[in-house]
Design an enzyme around this catalytic site. Structure first.
Site, mmCIF file in Angstrom:
data_model
loop_
_atom_site.group_PDB
_atom_site.id
_atom_site.type_symbol
_atom_site.label_atom_id
_atom_site.label_comp_id
_atom_site.label_asym_id
_atom_site.label_seq_id
_atom_site.Cartn_x
_atom_site.Cartn_y
_atom_site.Cartn_z
ATOM 1 C CD GLU A 162 30.020 -13.225 62.167
ATOM 2 O OE1 GLU A 162 29.207 -13.221 61.241
ATOM 3 O OE2 GLU A 162 30.591 -14.272 62.551
ATOM 4 C CG ASP A 197 32.980 -17.383 62.250
ATOM 5 O OD1 ASP A 197 32.415 -16.597 61.481
ATOM 6 O OD2 ASP A 197 32.579 -18.551 62.466
#
Ligand code: CA
Length: 549
Positions: free
Chosen positions: A278, A237
């Site tokens: 990401e 993330d």
């Protein structure tokens, strides 16, 4: 590249990181594309993103859980490559499953235990075993940038300035300067006159990678999920925000260094483990995260380019970010998608239009890269922000209460159209969006050109029509899509460069209802005004092209 460099590159399959350095040293200026040999399962694979809370509830408390997901694995892939009763996704990305005070789980309070609402660590291991029995890999969301304000390490560091956990976080007696976006990310301590750094919110204190302790801990967490829990890798993330450098809070050299070290640790800890990151940014920025950091990154610009082209019904320029990535990075190291859990659902982006949703999914599943499908996108689920409305429960059945998601009260009401965008309804309809996904995901997995081939763009006589070849070895497929709402007759194709040997070629339909007339390739090798059949609105076609004897 010199001969020595080429020899070195061959040896690199074994010792990856060392070789990146070796090649850069031997062939300065050469574009480094060195990567570990991609795991075999990745070729032609499609991944499926699941929000466990919304997938399937097994115990009637209204919250989806690991047992519910395990019981639903046949929907994702039943392990039979010949059957298209399942989606055929070869890997799962689970949004956060570790303990967290929030419904979404992106602020973890205990990295070593599954969120109790989702089940137990043993439930997770059972999920992995059942997934592996079907050939499905399991990636878990991992948050390196921040943890929960409720994490015991942060709570102790907050209260005790002599705690060793102080070094896991960043502290200042006064708020630091604004970041380059003009925001201030320094959060006031609730217990004393000081500030801690939290990029996203006061509930999510950032880990401090300027000291070695946080990275040492996150490596320990990675080893736990890979070895003890059986995960096959991670979706990482917000990786662009790991290390700050003054007002520069994203894409810093420190961030690249942490990712390099983390990825090397993951590879050494579990050979074949897979990491996808990401980096919510342009293709240009994305390219700075290769070659020796994570294995794969989401191609946000490809997603936006695809969605925008379908919205306007015009394919011109859509492939630009695809071609840039293809020229720079192997296809198994970048991932196209349509929308994810942070974005409005695709069909909502298309004003509810099923045709646009179909052609967008068709394009996603015929491009190079490792495509990711967010759960429910294969059904055409709708949803716009706030976030819980783009993460609503999965509608499984036509007649059961709450579309079969739970026997209790769902944690969040289902989408309004859950009896239309619905597994049972679409399973009985060969023309449904779900049926399109099942057929194309299986076609990708079985066709080396469509699964892993190079993309060669073609020029079409109509801006609404996009066409390209995908080629692997001697196998070539032709992909054509009409992005417009009108049927189109008389569209022709050409290539600006030589793509075939001279001869006559025939197209065999692999996907779609149309037939392609045989066409001739002259001495130039280029496709020249090759006529297409009449294209229905929002139709996608795939042909295998072969030379006639
Ligand atoms: Ca439950």
């Amino acid at each position: 590249m010199t001969r020595a460099a080429a020899r070195s590159a061959l040896r690199c399959r074994a010792i990856w990181t060392a070789c990146v350095l070796a090649i850069i040293a031997i062939a300065p200026g050469a574009r480094a594309q060195v990567a570990p040999a991609a795991p075999a399962w990745l070729s032609g694979a499609t991944c499926y993103e699941v929000f466990v809370r919304s997938f399937r509830d097994s115990d009637g408390d209204g919250i989806g859980d690991l047992k519910g997901l395990t019981a639903s694995l046949d929907y994702i892939d039943d392990g039979d490559p010949k059957s298209t009763k399942s989606l055929g996704a070869r890997c799962l990305w689970l949004m956060p499953v570790a303990a967290s005070p929030s419904y979404h789980g992106y602020d973890v309070s205990d990295y070593y235990h599954v969120n109790r609402a989702y089940g137990t660590n043993d439930d997770f291991k059972a999920l992995v075993a059942a997934a592996h029995a079907r050939g499905i890999k399991v990636l878990v969301d991992m948050m390196l940038n921040h943890l929960s304000v409720q994490h015991p390490a942060f709570q102790e560091a907050l209260r005790d300035t002599t705690s060793p956990y102080r070094a896991w976080f960043r502290w200042r007696p006064t708020p630091g300067p604004n970041n380059r976006f003009g925001d201030n990310n320094w959060r006031r301590s609730p217990v004393r006159d000081e500030y801690y750094y939290g990029f996203f919110s006061s509930h999510m204190p950032d880990l401090n990678y300027e000291q070695p302790y946080a990275l040492a801990e996150m490596k320990k967490v990675a080893a736990f999920w890979l070895n003890e829990m059986g995960a096959d890798g991670f979706r990482l993330d917000a990786v662009k925000y790991l290390v700050e450098d003054g007002a520069q809070v994203d894409d810093t050299p420190g961030t690249h260094a942490v990712l390099r070290e983390y990825a090397a640790f993951v590879r050494a800890t579990k050979p074949g483990a897979f990491t996808v990151g990401e980096v919510y940014d342009s293709t240009g920025t994305l390219l700075s995260y290769y070659p020796d950091q994570l294995d794969d990154y989401f191609a946000f610009e490809v997603a936006d380019s695809l969605v925008a082209a379908v919205r306007r019904g015009d394919g011109r320029g859509m492939l630009a970010p695809v071609l840039r990535l293809q020229a720079s990075v192997p296809a198994d190291r970048w991932s196209p998608f349509l929308r994810n859990h942070d974005q409005p659902r695709a069909r909502t982006e298309f004003g509810g239009d099923w045709g646009k949703a179909r052609v967008a999914s068709f394009l996603l599943l015929t491009l190079p890269g490792v495509p990711f499908v967010y759960y429910g996108e294969e059904l055409g689920m709708t949803g716009a922000k706030p976030d819980p409305r783009i993460r609503t429960p999965m509608p499984w059945s036509r007649n059961a209460p709450h579309a079969g998601f739970t026997t209790g009260t769902p944690w969040e009401p289902l989408a309004a159209d859950s009896l239309e965008a619905n597994v049972e309804v679409e399973s009985g309809d060969a023309s449904s969006l779900l049926a399109l996904h099942r057929r194309l995901i299986h076609l990708r997995a079985s066709d080396p050109a469509l699964g892993a081939g190079t993309l060669l763009p073609l020029t079409t006589s109509q801006p609404a029509v996009i066409a390209f070849l995908r080629r692997a070895g001697t196998r070539t497929v032709l992909v054509v899509a009409n992005l417009g709402a009108e049927p189109l007759a008389g569209v022709t194709l050409r290539s600006d460069v030589a793509v075939f040997a001279r001869g006559r070629y025939a197209g065999r339909i692999l996907f779609g209802p149309a037939a392609l007339d045989a066409f001739a390739i002259r001495a130039s090798g280029a496709m020249n005004d090759v006529p297409l059949p009449t294209l229905a609105p929002h139709a996608g076609l795939v042909f295998e092209l072969t030379r006639m004897r």
